[in-house]
Design a protein around this motif. Sequence first.
Motif, mmCIF file in Angstrom:
data_model
loop_
_atom_site.group_PDB
_atom_site.id
_atom_site.type_symbol
_atom_site.label_atom_id
_atom_site.label_comp_id
_atom_site.label_asym_id
_atom_site.label_seq_id
_atom_site.Cartn_x
_atom_site.Cartn_y
_atom_site.Cartn_z
ATOM 1 N N LYS A 150 -47.281 -43.022 -23.462
ATOM 2 C CA LYS A 150 -46.255 -44.067 -23.482
ATOM 3 C C LYS A 150 -45.007 -43.570 -24.204
ATOM 4 O O LYS A 150 -43.892 -43.826 -23.767
ATOM 5 C CB LYS A 150 -46.785 -45.308 -24.206
ATOM 6 C CG LYS A 150 -47.523 -46.303 -23.327
ATOM 7 C CD LYS A 150 -47.991 -47.412 -24.232
ATOM 8 C CE LYS A 150 -48.013 -48.772 -23.635
ATOM 9 N NZ LYS A 150 -48.299 -49.778 -24.676
ATOM 10 N N GLN A 153 -43.202 -41.412 -21.927
ATOM 11 C CA GLN A 153 -42.574 -42.191 -20.858
ATOM 12 C C GLN A 153 -41.303 -42.858 -21.387
ATOM 13 O O GLN A 153 -40.256 -42.818 -20.752
ATOM 14 C CB GLN A 153 -43.575 -43.235 -20.354
ATOM 15 C CG GLN A 153 -43.179 -43.879 -19.034
ATOM 16 C CD GLN A 153 -44.065 -45.083 -18.721
ATOM 17 O OE1 GLN A 153 -45.159 -45.233 -19.271
ATOM 18 N NE2 GLN A 153 -43.589 -45.953 -17.858
ATOM 19 N N ALA A 154 -41.426 -43.465 -22.583
ATOM 20 C CA ALA A 154 -40.275 -44.153 -23.165
ATOM 21 C C ALA A 154 -39.155 -43.171 -23.488
ATOM 22 O O ALA A 154 -37.984 -43.518 -23.438
ATOM 23 C CB ALA A 154 -40.701 -44.902 -24.417
ATOM 24 N N MET A 156 -38.417 -40.785 -21.671
ATOM 25 C CA MET A 156 -37.984 -40.338 -20.362
ATOM 26 C C MET A 156 -38.132 -38.819 -20.225
ATOM 27 O O MET A 156 -37.256 -38.142 -19.681
ATOM 28 C CB MET A 156 -36.544 -40.786 -20.090
ATOM 29 C CG MET A 156 -36.377 -42.294 -20.310
ATOM 30 S SD MET A 156 -34.714 -42.894 -20.097
ATOM 31 C CE MET A 156 -34.636 -43.080 -18.327
ATOM 32 N N ASN B 51 -43.249 -54.498 -23.822
ATOM 33 C CA ASN B 51 -43.456 -53.384 -22.889
ATOM 34 C C ASN B 51 -42.595 -53.540 -21.640
ATOM 35 O O ASN B 51 -42.122 -52.546 -21.086
ATOM 36 C CB ASN B 51 -44.928 -53.305 -22.484
ATOM 37 C CG ASN B 51 -45.745 -52.507 -23.492
ATOM 38 O OD1 ASN B 51 -45.271 -51.532 -24.038
ATOM 39 N ND2 ASN B 51 -46.965 -52.940 -23.752
ATOM 40 N N GLY B 55 -39.514 -51.204 -20.280
ATOM 41 C CA GLY B 55 -39.637 -50.554 -18.982
ATOM 42 C C GLY B 55 -40.941 -49.804 -18.830
ATOM 43 O O GLY B 55 -41.135 -49.072 -17.873
ATOM 44 N N LEU B 56 -41.847 -49.976 -19.787
ATOM 45 C CA LEU B 56 -43.149 -49.304 -19.702
ATOM 46 C C LEU B 56 -44.097 -50.074 -18.798
ATOM 47 O O LEU B 56 -45.126 -49.568 -18.383
ATOM 48 C CB LEU B 56 -43.773 -49.182 -21.099
ATOM 49 C CG LEU B 56 -43.039 -48.268 -22.074
ATOM 50 C CD1 LEU B 56 -43.560 -48.437 -23.479
ATOM 51 C CD2 LEU B 56 -43.172 -46.822 -21.628
ATOM 52 N N CYS B 74 -37.673 -47.218 -17.810
ATOM 53 C CA CYS B 74 -37.160 -47.015 -19.158
ATOM 54 C C CYS B 74 -35.650 -46.803 -19.122
ATOM 55 O O CYS B 74 -35.098 -46.303 -18.155
ATOM 56 C CB CYS B 74 -37.859 -45.817 -19.796
ATOM 57 S SG CYS B 74 -39.623 -46.088 -19.946
ATOM 58 N N HIS B 75 -35.004 -47.213 -20.210
ATOM 59 C CA HIS B 75 -33.549 -47.168 -20.280
ATOM 60 C C HIS B 75 -33.125 -46.135 -21.321
ATOM 61 O O HIS B 75 -33.695 -46.084 -22.403
ATOM 62 C CB HIS B 75 -33.024 -48.554 -20.665
ATOM 63 C CG HIS B 75 -31.563 -48.725 -20.447
ATOM 64 N ND1 HIS B 75 -30.637 -48.277 -21.348
ATOM 65 C CD2 HIS B 75 -30.858 -49.275 -19.423
ATOM 66 C CE1 HIS B 75 -29.419 -48.552 -20.885
ATOM 67 N NE2 HIS B 75 -29.524 -49.156 -19.721
#
Lengths: 254, 254
Positions: A150, A153-154, A156, B51, B55-56, B74-75
């Motif tokens: 995670k 992922q966060a 990116m 979450n 964007g997870l 995700c941003h």
Amino acid sequence: MRSLRQIALGLSPLVVLLVVWQLATYSSTYSNVLLPRPIEVWEVFAKSWPTLLHHTATSLARVLIGLGLAFVTAVPLGLLIGRFRPIEETLDWTIQIFRCLPGIALIPLAILFFGIGDKPAIMLIWFSSFWPLVITTIFGVKNVERTLLKVSQAAMASNMLVFKDVILPSALPSILTGLRLSAGAGWLTLVSAEMIAVKSGLGYMIMYAQVLFKADEVLAGIILIGLVGLAFDQAIRLLRQWLCRWQEGLVLES
Amino acid sequence: MNYLSVSDVSKVYSRRGDHIHALDHVSLEAEFGEFICLLGGSGCGKSTLLNIIAGLDQPTEGRILIHGKPSFGCHPDTTVVFQEHGLFPWMSVQKNIEFNLKARGVPAAKRREISAGLIETVGLLGFDKKYPHELSGGMRQRVGIARALATSPKMLLMDEPFGALDAQTRTTMQRELLRIWQAHKATVVFVTHSIEEAVFLADRIVVMTPRPGRIGSIIDVKLPRPRDPTSQDFNDIVRVALEKLHLPGVAHAA
């Protein structure tokens, strides 16, 4: 580093074995030709060490090449299988079938395809060490902490960075355990392969000595196989300790 | 214009024919630089909402707008601090802090410069080469916060970041967080189940109620900072929050 006490403990069963062997030669159940005394085997080491060294080096080179090939093929494949579900679904059955085949059973095929020499031996080592490595790599990848994925992922992070900086280090302890299993399996297969498909190496040396009724050389070969196996295992353990030093204090030493 | 809009978001989990409404038509707005706490017991969907904002996780219905634009996945201006700190055990403090920057392709020299500054900001001078397991719980979370700040985010999402800390460390970390937030202006969405924590930190408390997860009410906290948790005004707000959470017994007793 190991303490003196650990060294003494580790050697003690081997010393017992040596004593039993010596005693067994006194009982003369087998003639001296079949069961030589320890000192006679020692003389083989002392006298023909260049030959022994040559055969050991040949076998060792084959194992290193085969194991190296297995490492560079099995680890990437395991990383992909562990990470991407469809790949796993596609390959799971195939892997389960192939990993059950003993490398030794493939010796006849290896001879048919690759003839006699280094090639069939290396291919067999590759084959036998490939499967344990694939399986432990998959296991390692699947045990990556979910929070860490995670986090990636966060952040990116690209797939490449996730593999390199997250999945690979996380799976590394498991991969190196796999390497220990693979080295064992590879070594086992090699000696068998050398007995049939090759004209050099420790397996060949043992087979040849048996034909000539040289039991002392057979035993010397067996001892060497065991010693090299032990050295291999210790080397991989050290490698693991060094590569996974971030684990210190996190897990019990294996 | 609002920085963050949660627009009519629902989340339904389907498991073996059962549908679990984790979030039911939730809408929420936050201005830039605002400190929002999502408060509620377990199962009220506060972490699910976080979450989804991060964007997870994807909403079943509705959408997230950041700076007026719909956001999918995700941003780049958002970072997340996780409850279990989510540090990479094989990376030093410094490498952990630099991970988000590395994921964005920031060159090594620039990364080093930023991480050095942040190590000072979060009070970890001299710990840059340590591994996470060598740190205390509070220090680990400081690393987690430093990592989240490294990319100078416009929005910081925090999922019960201090949940696993002891009471004293927790109080210290809350003060530190406010200091950092005031220095690095950003919108903060902070998930907690502690009423006192929410009242101490937030500009607005979003009280969530479970089954299905909904926003029960929103409490404006207009107390000046630093807030005194023993003051009358503070406790009045705590009491309001308790009532809004529909804690049985407590509301009647008050």
